[in-house]
Every structure is written in structure tokens, then in C-alpha cells.
Design an enzyme around this catalytic site. Structure first.
Site, short mmCIF file in Angstrom:
data_model
loop_
_atom_site.label_atom_id
_atom_site.label_comp_id
_atom_site.label_asym_id
_atom_site.label_seq_id
_atom_site.Cartn_x
_atom_site.Cartn_y
_atom_site.Cartn_z
N PRO A 128 92.08 142.95 -18.88
CA PRO A 128 92.69 144.01 -20.03
C PRO A 128 91.95 143.81 -21.55
CG PRO A 128 94.38 142.87 -18.65
CD PRO A 128 93.05 142.25 -18.39
N SER A 132 83.03 145.48 -21.54
CA SER A 132 81.71 145.46 -21.57
C SER A 132 81.19 143.92 -21.99
CB SER A 132 81.30 146.24 -22.85
OG SER A 132 81.58 147.68 -22.25
N GLU A 380 80.53 149.28 -13.72
CA GLU A 380 79.64 148.32 -13.51
C GLU A 380 78.50 148.40 -14.85
OE1 GLU A 380 77.66 147.41 -9.87
OE2 GLU A 380 79.22 148.21 -8.91
C1 FAD Z 1 87.46 153.44 -11.29
C2 FAD Z 1 87.08 151.95 -11.85
C3 FAD Z 1 86.59 151.12 -11.04
C4 FAD Z 1 86.18 149.94 -11.49
N1 FAD Z 1 86.08 148.61 -10.64
C5 FAD Z 1 85.94 147.44 -11.05
C6 FAD Z 1 85.83 146.41 -10.18
O1 FAD Z 1 85.92 146.67 -8.82
N2 FAD Z 1 85.74 145.11 -10.65
C7 FAD Z 1 85.64 145.01 -11.95
O2 FAD Z 1 85.45 143.70 -12.26
N3 FAD Z 1 85.61 145.85 -12.98
C8 FAD Z 1 85.67 147.06 -12.44
N4 FAD Z 1 85.59 148.20 -13.24
C9 FAD Z 1 85.69 148.04 -14.74
C10 FAD Z 1 84.85 148.62 -15.39
O3 FAD Z 1 83.54 147.77 -15.13
C11 FAD Z 1 84.88 148.57 -16.88
O4 FAD Z 1 85.92 149.44 -17.23
C12 FAD Z 1 83.63 148.83 -17.84
O5 FAD Z 1 82.86 147.59 -17.53
C13 FAD Z 1 83.88 149.16 -19.35
O6 FAD Z 1 84.68 148.26 -19.80
P1 FAD Z 1 85.97 148.55 -20.58
O7 FAD Z 1 86.78 149.61 -19.77
O8 FAD Z 1 86.57 147.43 -20.89
O9 FAD Z 1 85.51 149.23 -21.90
P2 FAD Z 1 84.87 148.68 -23.20
O10 FAD Z 1 84.10 147.33 -22.99
O11 FAD Z 1 86.07 148.36 -24.16
O12 FAD Z 1 84.17 149.99 -24.08
C14 FAD Z 1 84.86 150.71 -24.79
C15 FAD Z 1 83.32 151.64 -25.31
O13 FAD Z 1 82.88 150.96 -26.06
C16 FAD Z 1 81.45 150.89 -25.69
N5 FAD Z 1 80.77 149.65 -26.16
C17 FAD Z 1 81.37 148.23 -25.76
N6 FAD Z 1 80.42 147.51 -26.13
C18 FAD Z 1 79.53 148.11 -26.85
C19 FAD Z 1 78.24 147.70 -27.38
N7 FAD Z 1 77.93 146.54 -27.50
N8 FAD Z 1 77.38 148.53 -27.75
C20 FAD Z 1 77.59 149.93 -27.44
N9 FAD Z 1 78.76 150.26 -27.11
C21 FAD Z 1 79.81 149.54 -26.56
C22 FAD Z 1 81.36 151.20 -24.31
O14 FAD Z 1 80.12 151.58 -23.72
C23 FAD Z 1 82.40 152.43 -24.08
O15 FAD Z 1 81.92 153.43 -24.36
C24 FAD Z 1 86.30 149.53 -12.94
C25 FAD Z 1 86.61 150.58 -13.86
C26 FAD Z 1 86.97 151.78 -13.44
C27 FAD Z 1 87.54 152.76 -14.12
#
Ligand code: FAD
Length: 396
Positions: A128, A132, A380
Site C-alpha cells: 500500500p 515505485s 512493472e
Molecule cells: C492492474 C495492476 C496489476 C499489478 N500487478 C502487480 C503484481 O502482480 N505484483 C506486484 O507486485 N505489483 C503489481 N502492480 C503494482 C504496480 O507495479 C505499481 O502500481 C506500480 O509499480 C506503481 O506503483 P504505485 O502504484 O505505488 O505508484 P507510486 O509509486 O506511488 O507512483 C505514483 C506516481 O509517482 C511517480 N513517481 C514515483 N516515484 C518517482 C520518481 N522517482 N520519479 C518520477 N516519478 C515518480 C510514478 O511514476 C507515478 O506517476 C499492479 C498494478 C496494477 C494497477
């Protein structure tokens, strides 16, 4: 671009394309509307030997390579992003790490059923509050003296030796509610940073304390389950540790290098599906006394779709080929994923536009492709993170 594909690869691709058109395409919208995971489709893919395409035959796979796997994933994406996503998570994220990092016993026990398609696999990294910045996770695995406890199947746990106890919450985990095994990342040494993360094999049926707490409703890909899972004192024997303690982050990077190639392939397939629908429609729909494909504005959109898809496919195949040569592909897989996912979104959006009002209805596929394509820029590693990876590879 299939002029250089080996015959075997073409054969596999053609077999899957036929299957997709006959069995998946007719139900693709229905399973989205019903938010229904199509278990029967995966049973049929198992019958076709497709559930372990890049896994060695020794462990029940097809013994193909990453390029062959990319071709299959593209075909699935062309008709259903959901089937493609659940498939890609099963192969790249849940199966390949077992093959790359598992012991012989683990491969026999956990990889074989995945590769043979007995059930699907799942991979749990995201939490949660960490996406990233995935290594900043809260899930823990502590080593404790084994207890004499019974699991759900009534089998007494080993009393001698240690066991791992997992606690935490994982977010957005594909396939978790339909999986026979889940690879879970957890902190085993809070003071060791990247070297304090390890990977564990969890059996969602048998291991007490594993619970799927949410299955998300999403803007697309609703036939591919995306779950929140809760791990509450999940006790695992020592042989559920994948690789060495502390190897979890290095494993994650290698897993994502391969996984991003499959997301690039899936994106290419989604774009291809949208493109075909738009091209066909543009030659049939007439306005002002001629097919709309005769208007420069429409023809140019379709030409640009073709150009973008070809570029995505070439980048994907380049990354897959380099992967198959055993080389590092961090740069290539990030580039392919970044480019193909963006193309999938813009191509699908243009396809909706080409179909006009009909494009906005569920009677035509492009709206589904557009909603599915958006996830390709997020899962990913988001596009922003792909820029970071590529920048790092460029030494910036
Ligand atoms: C349908 C779906 C399937 C998925 N399947 C899996 C799975 O099987 N296993 C698993 O482990 N995960 C899974 N995920 C998770 C997915 O990999 C993450 O949602 C993704 O990596 C982004 O993380 P977050 O949602 O926490 O976004 P955040 O990391 O909170 O990012 C929010 C925004 O901030 C930006 N941001 C964050 N850090 C930086 C930075 N350093 N520089 C610039 N911009 C930044 C991001 O690019 C994004 O635009 C899935 C997600 C979805 C929606």
C-alpha cells in the site's frame, strides 16, 4: 516484422493466434463486463502447452525462449489485455524466478505445476505505501523456532528446525485470488537495505494466515484479478525461501528485466488489436460519399499506428533476443516497455477516434484496448521509472 522468425516460432504464434480468434476474442468484452477471470481459457492454454513457454522442458515447460514467449503474449494482448496480463504475470513474475533461483526440489514442487498449467502463479512485491520505491517495504519475515501447529490441511508442521513468519500487506497483486503459489517479497534484515530483502514461496490454500482482502474494480483489465493480500503470521518452513536470504532485491531486478519485455509484447498486441479494428472500419465507413480512409486525417492516423506498432515490436524482439543470448537487458527491456506502452495508449486512443461515436461504445473493441493500454504505462514500473532506469543505463 516476422521475416526473421524461425519456423518453430511462427508455428507457435500461428497456433496461438488461431486459438485467440476462436476462443478468446468472442468472449473478450463479456469477461470484462462481468469482471470474470476466464479459468477455462487458461485450461485450454495449458492443453496447448502455452503456460510455460520459456520454461525448460525438464520442469514441464515448452522449452521455448523469450522471443517465443513475447510472440505468444502479443497474440493474447491483441484479443484480450486481461488474459495477456494474467498470463504474463504467471510466466515472467511467478514462474521464471523459480526456474532462475530455485533449488531442484523447489522447481519440481512449485515450478512444474505452473509450467504445466495446473494452476496460475502470482508475484507480490508492491505494498500500500511502496510502489515505485518498492524496496521500501513493510512486510517482514522473521526467523523463529518452529511451532507444533497444524495447517489448513491438518498436516502437522515440522517441529524441528526454524521457520519463517511473514507479516504484512501486499497491494495490486495480479492473480493472487486464483493462484496456486505466490512469491512474496519480505524484509528479513531491516538494517541491510537492498540486501535485507528475501523471497518466499507461499501456498495460498495451505498456509494459514494468507488472505485476499480486496479484488479491485479497475478502469480496464477487469478479467484479470488485481488483489490486496494480508499476511498474518504466515508460518513457512525453511525450504520456502527462494535462493539465499538477502537475494530478494537482485532477484526482483532480474525478474523485472524479463517481465518488462512481456509488458512490451502485451502492449504491442493491444495496439495491434486496436489498429486492425480501426483499419477495417475506416475502409467500410463512408462519409461525404467515400470511405473515411480516403481522408488524409484518417489515413495518416492509421499509418502512424502502423509505424508505432512496428517500432514497438522491433524493440520488443530486440530485447527478447538479447535476453535469449544471456546478456543484461535492463536498458533494452525498459526502452521496449516505455515505447510500446505509450504507443499502445496513443494507438488505441486514435482507434477510438477513427471509429467516431461507435468507437465510444462497447460494441467495438478499441475502447477496451484504450482502457487496458493505460495500465501498461503503470505496471512493472511506471513510465517515469523506465526513464530513470534508461537514464541510469546511459550513465546520467
Ligand atoms: C492492474 C495492476 C496489476 C499489478 N500487478 C502487480 C503484481 O502482480 N505484483 C506486484 O507486485 N505489483 C503489481 N502492480 C503494482 C504496480 O507495479 C505499481 O502500481 C506500480 O509499480 C506503481 O506503483 P504505485 O502504484 O505505488 O505508484 P507510486 O509509486 O506511488 O507512483 C505514483 C506516481 O509517482 C511517480 N513517481 C514515483 N516515484 C518517482 C520518481 N522517482 N520519479 C518520477 N516519478 C515518480 C510514478 O511514476 C507515478 O506517476 C499492479 C498494478 C496494477 C494497477
Amino acid at each position: 516484422m516476422d521475416f526473421s522468425l524461425p519456423d518453430e516460432h511462427r508455428m507457435v504464434r500461428d497456433t496461438v493466434r488461431e486459438f485467440c480468434e476462436e476462443e478468446i476474442e468472442p468472449i473478450a468484452q463479456e469477461i470484462e463486463d462481468e469482471h470474470r477471470f476466464p479459468a477455462d481459457v487458461f485450461d485450454q492454454l495449458a492443453d496447448l502447452d502455452m503456460m510455460g513457454v520459456p520454461v525448460s522442458e525438464e520442469y514441464g515447460g515448452l522449452g521455448g525462449d523469450q522471443l517465443m514467449y513475447a510472440l505468444v503474449t502479443e497474440e493474447l494482448g491483441r484479443v484480450s489485455g486481461s488474459v495477456g496480463l494474467s498470463y504474463a504475470a504467471h510466466v515472467s513474475l511467478a514462474s521464471k524466478p523459480l526456474e532462475l533461483f530455485g533449488t531442484e526440489e523447489q522447481k519440481e514442487r512449485w515450478l512444474r505445476p505452473l509450467a504445466e498449467g495446473e494452476y496460475l502463479g502470482s508475484w507480490a512485491l508492491t505494498e500500500p505505501s511502496s510502489g515505485s520505491d518498492a524496496s521500501d517495504m513493510d512486510t517482514t519475515a522473521e526467523k523463529r523456532e518452529a511451532q507444533s501447529a497444524s495447517n489448513r490441511s491438518g498436516v502437522a508442521a515440522e517441529e524441528d528446525g526454524d521457520e519463517w513468519v511473514l507479516n504484512g500487506t501486499k497491494q495490486f497483486i495480479t492473480n493472487a485470488n486464483v493462484a496456486g503459489s505466490v512469491l512474496v517479497k519480505a524484509v528479513t534484515d531491516p538494517d541491510a537495505g537492498y540486501d535485507g530483502i528475501s523471497t518466499f514461496i507461499v501456498d495460498p490454500e495451505e498456509d494459514d494466515g494468507f488472505e485476499v482482502t480486496t479484488v479491485w474494480d479497475k478502469m480496464g483489465l477487469n478479467a484479470s484479478p488485481t488483489c490486496e493480500i494480508q499476511l498474518s503470521d504466515v508460518r513457512l518452513p525453511e525450504d520456502r525461501l527462494l535462493g539465499e536470504e538477502g537475494d530478494g532485491w537482485e532477484q526482483t531486478k532480474k525478474t523485472l528485466d524479463g517481465g518488462r519485455i512481456s509488458i512490451a509484447a502485451l502492449s504491442t498486441g493491444i495496439a495491434q488489436g486496436a489498429f486492425e479494428a480501426a483499419k477495417e472500419y475506416s475502409t467500410e465507413r463512408e462519409q461525404f460519399g467515400q470511405p473515411i480512409s480516403k481522408f488524409d486525417a484518417i489515413r495518416n492516423k492509421i499509418v502512424d499506428m502502423d509505424r508505432k506498432i512496428e517500432r514497438s515490436r522491433l524493440l520488443t524482439h530486440k530485447a527478447a533476443t538479447k535476453y535469449d543470448q544471456g546478456e543484461s537487458v535492463s536498458h533494452e527491456s525498459a526502452m521496449a516497455k516505455l515505447d510500446a506502452s505509450e504507443s499502445a495508449r496513443t494507438v488505441s486512443e486514435d482507434a477510438v477516434q477513427v471509429l467516431g461515436g461507435y468507437g465510444y461504445t462497447e460494441d467495438f473493441a478499441p475502447q477496451r484496448h484504450l482502457r487496458d493500454a493505460k495500465l501498461m504505462e503503470i505496471g512493472e514500473g511506471t513510465s517515469e521509472i523506465q526513464h530513470l532506469v534508461i537514464g541510469r543505463e546511459l550513465g546520467l
